[in-house]
Design an enzyme around this catalytic site. Structure first.
Site, short mmCIF file in Angstrom:
data_model
loop_
_atom_site.label_atom_id
_atom_site.label_comp_id
_atom_site.label_asym_id
_atom_site.label_seq_id
_atom_site.Cartn_x
_atom_site.Cartn_y
_atom_site.Cartn_z
N LYS A 29 -9.24 -6.70 -13.43
CA LYS A 29 -7.79 -6.78 -13.63
C LYS A 29 -7.24 -8.11 -13.09
CE LYS A 29 -7.36 -3.06 -11.27
NZ LYS A 29 -6.93 -1.84 -10.57
N THR B 262 5.74 -3.54 -8.16
CA THR B 262 4.45 -3.30 -8.82
C THR B 262 3.60 -2.28 -8.08
OG1 THR B 262 3.45 -5.16 -7.63
CG2 THR B 262 4.41 -5.62 -9.81
N GLY C 131 1.56 0.77 -7.17
CA GLY C 131 0.92 1.83 -7.93
C GLY C 131 0.37 1.42 -9.28
N THR C 132 0.35 0.13 -9.57
CA THR C 132 -0.13 -0.29 -10.89
C THR C 132 -1.60 0.04 -11.11
OG1 THR C 132 -0.46 -2.52 -9.99
CG2 THR C 132 1.57 -2.13 -11.23
N GLY C 133 -2.43 -0.20 -10.11
CA GLY C 133 -3.86 0.09 -10.26
C GLY C 133 -4.14 1.56 -10.44
N CYS C 134 -3.47 2.39 -9.65
CA CYS C 134 -3.61 3.85 -9.79
C CYS C 134 -3.17 4.30 -11.17
CB CYS C 134 -2.77 4.56 -8.73
SG CYS C 134 -3.12 4.10 -7.03
#
Length: 273
Positions: free
Chosen positions: A182, A215, A217-220
């Site tokens: 990412k 931003t 919590g974007t990965g979760c």
């Protein structure tokens, strides 16, 4: 994996930590599952006291409690896909890896929560090694951010070519079936550009850049959306593409709450304006 459910509704399982601020972890995962009309189940690995400013306290669940939660869900309800988030320590990581194998959980999305988007390492070196060698090889896809990819490969990542090299190395050296490196932590035009590699196809995935500081919590959210799409029966690359589109739109409607970094808005379609 037990794919028999008591209804026609797809079921996904998240194995992750609780975020008291509601922006990431279990809370973000369950909202993401719900948006996709997938029934969400969970196994909580740790409880955090956190908000938009930071994390004040983390308490790990006993590994036996984590195992019991996974068994309770899989043996009764059944799941079509699962994802891991913050597993916190070596003991929990090893236990989860063993349960994935024992219960034959095939559609496993591993978000290797090791390093924050700012580059701060969140777990011990021993825990990193356990994720690398016990959990990642069992995943259908692993979704490291820039800094996690650097740790997994010992490569410095500052360019698109270096992102591609990292994705290929994680696939080759750690036996990941597919990798999504990412680019949220990259600079300028590479911010938000992701690299997908499954051993054959090397793809650069780009969407519009969203100018926001909110931003959290974007990965979760991205990994949960991939798992939700897999639970619905979509192929892996389609699941990744649709998850990235979902996250981009949720990010463009991010919540400006609290004194720090707000979360993405998972239920953006419910907005009237």
């Amino acid at each position: 994996m037990n794919t028999q459910t008591t209804s026609k509704t797809p079921v996904a399982l998240t194995i992750a930590g609780s975020d008291s601020g509601g922006g990431a972890g279990i809370q973000a995962d369950l909202r993401t599952f719900a948006f996709h009309c997938v029934h969400g189940t969970c196994a909580i690995t740790c409880v955090t006291a956190q908000n938009t400013v930071g994390v004040a306290r983390v308490d790990a669940m006993p590994k036996e409690a984590v195992i019991a939660q996974i068994h309770a869900v899989v043996e009764d309800i059944g799941v079509q896909a699962a994802k891991t988030g913050m597993l916190l320590n070596q003991e929990i990581i090893a236990a989860v890896a063993q349960e994935v194998e024992t219960l034959q959980i095939d559609n496993l999305v591993v978000d290797p929560v090791m390093v924050s988007r700012t580059g701060a390492q969140l777990i011990s070196d021993d825990a990193v090694q356990t994720i690398s060698h016990l959990l990642i090889p069992k995943a259908i896809i692993v979704t490291p951010n820039r800094y996690e990819a650097q740790i997994l490969t010992n490569l410095e990542i500052n360019s698109l070519d270096e992102m591609k090299a990292a994705a290929q190395m994680i696939h080759r050296e750690l036996r990941a079936k597919a990798v999504l490196v990412k680019g949220g932590g990259m600079q300028e035009s590479l911010r938000g550009v992701d690299i997908y590699f499954d051993g054959q196809n090397l793809e650069t995935l780009s969407t519009k850049q969203v100018d926001t500081e909110n931003t959290h919590g974007t990965g979760c959210t991205l990994s949960a959306a991939i798992a939700a799409n897999l639970a619905m029966g979509k192929d892996l690359f389609t699941a990744v593409q649709q998850a990235k589109n979902y996250l981009t739109t949720a990010l463009s409607h991010a919540l400006d709450i609290g004194k720090g970094q707000g979360p993405v808005r998972h239920f953006f379609p419910l907005l009237k304006n």
